[in-house]
Design a protein around this motif. Structure first.
Motif, PDB file in Angstrom:
ATOM      1  N   ARG A   1     -13.794  -6.304  -1.488  1.00 25.91           N
ATOM      2  CA  ARG A   1     -13.565  -4.857  -1.340  1.00 25.91           C
ATOM      3  C   ARG A   1     -13.625  -4.445   0.124  1.00 25.91           C
ATOM      4  O   ARG A   1     -12.786  -3.680   0.596  1.00 25.91           O
ATOM      5  N   LEU A   2     -14.605  -4.950   0.824  1.00 19.04           N
ATOM      6  CA  LEU A   2     -14.729  -4.632   2.241  1.00 19.04           C
ATOM      7  C   LEU A   2     -13.519  -5.156   3.009  1.00 19.04           C
ATOM      8  O   LEU A   2     -12.958  -4.460   3.857  1.00 19.04           O
ATOM      9  N   GLU A   3     -13.107  -6.364   2.683  1.00 13.14           N
ATOM     10  CA  GLU A   3     -11.952  -6.947   3.366  1.00 13.14           C
ATOM     11  C   GLU A   3     -10.685  -6.132   3.092  1.00 13.14           C
ATOM     12  O   GLU A   3      -9.893  -5.867   4.003  1.00 13.14           O
ATOM     13  N   ARG A   4     -10.490  -5.732   1.838  1.00 10.27           N
ATOM     14  CA  ARG A   4      -9.315  -4.910   1.511  1.00 10.27           C
ATOM     15  C   ARG A   4      -9.362  -3.571   2.225  1.00 10.27           C
ATOM     16  O   ARG A   4      -8.335  -3.059   2.682  1.00 10.27           O
ATOM     17  N   LEU A   5     -10.534  -2.974   2.318  1.00 15.53           N
ATOM     18  CA  LEU A   5     -10.680  -1.703   3.011  1.00 15.53           C
ATOM     19  C   LEU A   5     -10.325  -1.851   4.488  1.00 15.53           C
ATOM     20  O   LEU A   5      -9.592  -1.030   5.058  1.00 15.53           O
ATOM     21  N   LEU A   6     -10.823  -2.909   5.109  1.00 17.29           N
ATOM     22  CA  LEU A   6     -10.509  -3.152   6.513  1.00 17.29           C
ATOM     23  C   LEU A   6      -9.024  -3.439   6.715  1.00 17.29           C
ATOM     24  O   LEU A   6      -8.413  -2.947   7.674  1.00 17.29           O
ATOM     25  N   GLN A   7      -8.431  -4.196   5.806  1.00 14.73           N
ATOM     26  CA  GLN A   7      -6.996  -4.474   5.914  1.00 14.73           C
ATOM     27  C   GLN A   7      -6.182  -3.198   5.762  1.00 14.73           C
ATOM     28  O   GLN A   7      -5.212  -2.980   6.490  1.00 14.73           O
ATOM     29  N   GLY A   8      -6.565  -2.360   4.827  1.00 21.06           N
ATOM     30  CA  GLY A   8      -5.872  -1.082   4.652  1.00 21.06           C
ATOM     31  C   GLY A   8      -5.984  -0.203   5.884  1.00 21.06           C
ATOM     32  O   GLY A   8      -5.014   0.432   6.314  1.00 21.06           O
ATOM     33  N   GLY A   9      -7.180  -0.171   6.463  1.00 18.77           N
ATOM     34  CA  GLY A   9      -7.372   0.616   7.686  1.00 18.77           C
ATOM     35  C   GLY A   9      -6.536   0.087   8.843  1.00 18.77           C
ATOM     36  O   GLY A   9      -5.919   0.867   9.586  1.00 18.77           O
ATOM     37  N   LEU A  10      -6.504  -1.228   8.993  1.00 22.72           N
ATOM     38  CA  LEU A  10      -5.693  -1.809  10.059  1.00 22.72           C
ATOM     39  C   LEU A  10      -4.203  -1.575   9.829  1.00 22.72           C
ATOM     40  O   LEU A  10      -3.457  -1.294  10.776  1.00 22.72           O
TER      41      LEU A  10
ATOM     42  N   ARG B   1      -2.431  -1.567  -9.278  1.00 17.43           N
ATOM     43  CA  ARG B   1      -3.219  -2.750  -8.923  1.00 17.43           C
ATOM     44  C   ARG B   1      -4.503  -2.353  -8.210  1.00 17.43           C
ATOM     45  O   ARG B   1      -5.562  -2.936  -8.444  1.00 17.43           O
ATOM     46  N   GLY B   2      -4.413  -1.373  -7.316  1.00 19.80           N
ATOM     47  CA  GLY B   2      -5.602  -0.917  -6.590  1.00 19.80           C
ATOM     48  C   GLY B   2      -6.650  -0.320  -7.513  1.00 19.80           C
ATOM     49  O   GLY B   2      -7.844  -0.457  -7.287  1.00 19.80           O
ATOM     50  N   LEU B   3      -6.213   0.333  -8.588  1.00 23.14           N
ATOM     51  CA  LEU B   3      -7.140   0.927  -9.557  1.00 23.14           C
ATOM     52  C   LEU B   3      -7.573  -0.071 -10.622  1.00 23.14           C
ATOM     53  O   LEU B   3      -8.458   0.226 -11.428  1.00 23.14           O
ATOM     54  N   GLY B   4      -6.965  -1.246 -10.641  1.00 23.14           N
ATOM     55  CA  GLY B   4      -7.322  -2.246 -11.641  1.00 23.14           C
ATOM     56  C   GLY B   4      -6.680  -1.998 -12.986  1.00 23.14           C
ATOM     57  O   GLY B   4      -7.157  -2.486 -14.006  1.00 23.14           O
ATOM     58  N   LEU B   5      -5.610  -1.234 -13.042  1.00 21.64           N
ATOM     59  CA  LEU B   5      -4.950  -0.900 -14.302  1.00 21.64           C
ATOM     60  C   LEU B   5      -3.655  -1.683 -14.500  1.00 21.64           C
ATOM     61  O   LEU B   5      -2.855  -1.337 -15.359  1.00 21.64           O
ATOM     62  N   ASP B   6      -3.449  -2.719 -13.734  1.00 23.80           N
ATOM     63  CA  ASP B   6      -2.225  -3.500 -13.823  1.00 23.80           C
ATOM     64  C   ASP B   6      -2.263  -4.367 -15.069  1.00 23.80           C
ATOM     65  O   ASP B   6      -3.135  -5.202 -15.221  1.00 23.80           O
ATOM     66  N   GLY B   7      -1.344  -4.162 -15.995  1.00 21.14           N
ATOM     67  CA  GLY B   7      -1.311  -4.909 -17.262  1.00 21.14           C
ATOM     68  C   GLY B   7      -1.051  -6.377 -17.055  1.00 21.14           C
ATOM     69  O   GLY B   7      -1.590  -7.226 -17.744  1.00 21.14           O
ATOM     70  N   ALA B   8      -0.205  -6.752 -16.116  1.00 20.71           N
ATOM     71  CA  ALA B   8       0.111  -8.159 -15.878  1.00 20.71           C
ATOM     72  C   ALA B   8      -1.102  -8.915 -15.364  1.00 20.71           C
ATOM     73  O   ALA B   8      -1.360 -10.040 -15.737  1.00 20.71           O
ATOM     74  N   ALA B   9      -1.867  -8.290 -14.494  1.00 23.07           N
ATOM     75  CA  ALA B   9      -3.063  -8.951 -13.949  1.00 23.07           C
ATOM     76  C   ALA B   9      -4.110  -9.147 -15.028  1.00 23.07           C
ATOM     77  O   ALA B   9      -4.809 -10.145 -15.051  1.00 23.07           O
ATOM     78  N   GLN B  10      -4.228  -8.197 -15.960  1.00 20.12           N
ATOM     79  CA  GLN B  10      -5.202  -8.332 -17.038  1.00 20.12           C
ATOM     80  C   GLN B  10      -4.790  -9.449 -17.987  1.00 20.12           C
ATOM     81  O   GLN B  10      -5.613 -10.181 -18.507  1.00 20.12           O
ATOM     82  N   GLY B  11      -3.484  -9.615 -18.209  1.00 20.17           N
ATOM     83  CA  GLY B  11      -3.004 -10.691 -19.064  1.00 20.17           C
ATOM     84  C   GLY B  11      -3.269 -12.050 -18.440  1.00 20.17           C
ATOM     85  O   GLY B  11      -3.595 -13.006 -19.126  1.00 20.17           O
TER      86      GLY B  11
END
Length: 163
Positions: free
Chosen positions: A85-94, A150-160
């Motif tokens: 989560r921290l890494e994604r936050l930093l990547q988004g900020g950059l 995907r960011g909210l974790g609601l991606d159906g493909a990822a859950q499958g």
């Protein structure tokens, strides 16, 4: 074996003398340990058997609770996700910072490259630029929507895939 070193009737019979000697040594270690006699350094094999006897008399460890492996896996996964989560936050900020700098550079130098870009666009047939913008907007909306899910974790493909 009785006190005189003569085998008693209660002692089991062994075909091999080495096995019988080991059995007598183990029994002696057990008796000395029960009696609380001091351990002698003269016979290391006897000392090993006494330590083994002592360890076997110690209370057993408590059993591992039900679902222990699941709990450990869940803790490890949550620790890994916290770092992600921290890494994604930093990547988004950059990425945001890079976009802001890019837009700023584009605005600052638009007097140089904007006329060179408009000339080929004016040579295209009437209306093709507007349709190109519509296609670009549709792609951006679709990819943006998927990214938001995907960011909210609601991606159906990822859950499958996870199941």
């Amino acid at each position: 074996m009785n006190r005189n070193g003569i085998p008693s009737d209660n002692e089991p019979r062994f075909d091999d003398e080495r096995v019988a000697r080991e059995w007598r040594l183990q029994e002696r270690a057990l008796q000395e340990e029960r009696a609380g006699l001091p351990m002698s350094a003269g016979d290391p094999r006897l000392a090993q058997y006494r330590l083994l006897s002592r360890a076997l008399r110690a209370p057993v460890m408590e059993p591992i609770p039900y679902g222990f492996a699941t709990q450990v896996a869940r803790r490890a996964e949550s620790a890994a996700n916290a770092g992600d989560r921290l890494e994604r936050l930093l990547q988004g900020g950059l990425l945001g910072l890079l976009l802001v700098i890019g837009v700023g550079m584009m605005m600052a130098t638009s007097a140089n490259w904007l006329p060179a870009l408009q000339a080929p666009l004016q040579a295209l047939p009437q209306g093709s630029v507007s349709w190109g913008l519509v296609v670009a907007a549709c792609c951006a909306l679709t990819w943006g929507w998927d990214g938001a899910l995907r960011g909210l974790g609601l991606d159906g493909a990822a859950q499958g895939r996870a199941a």
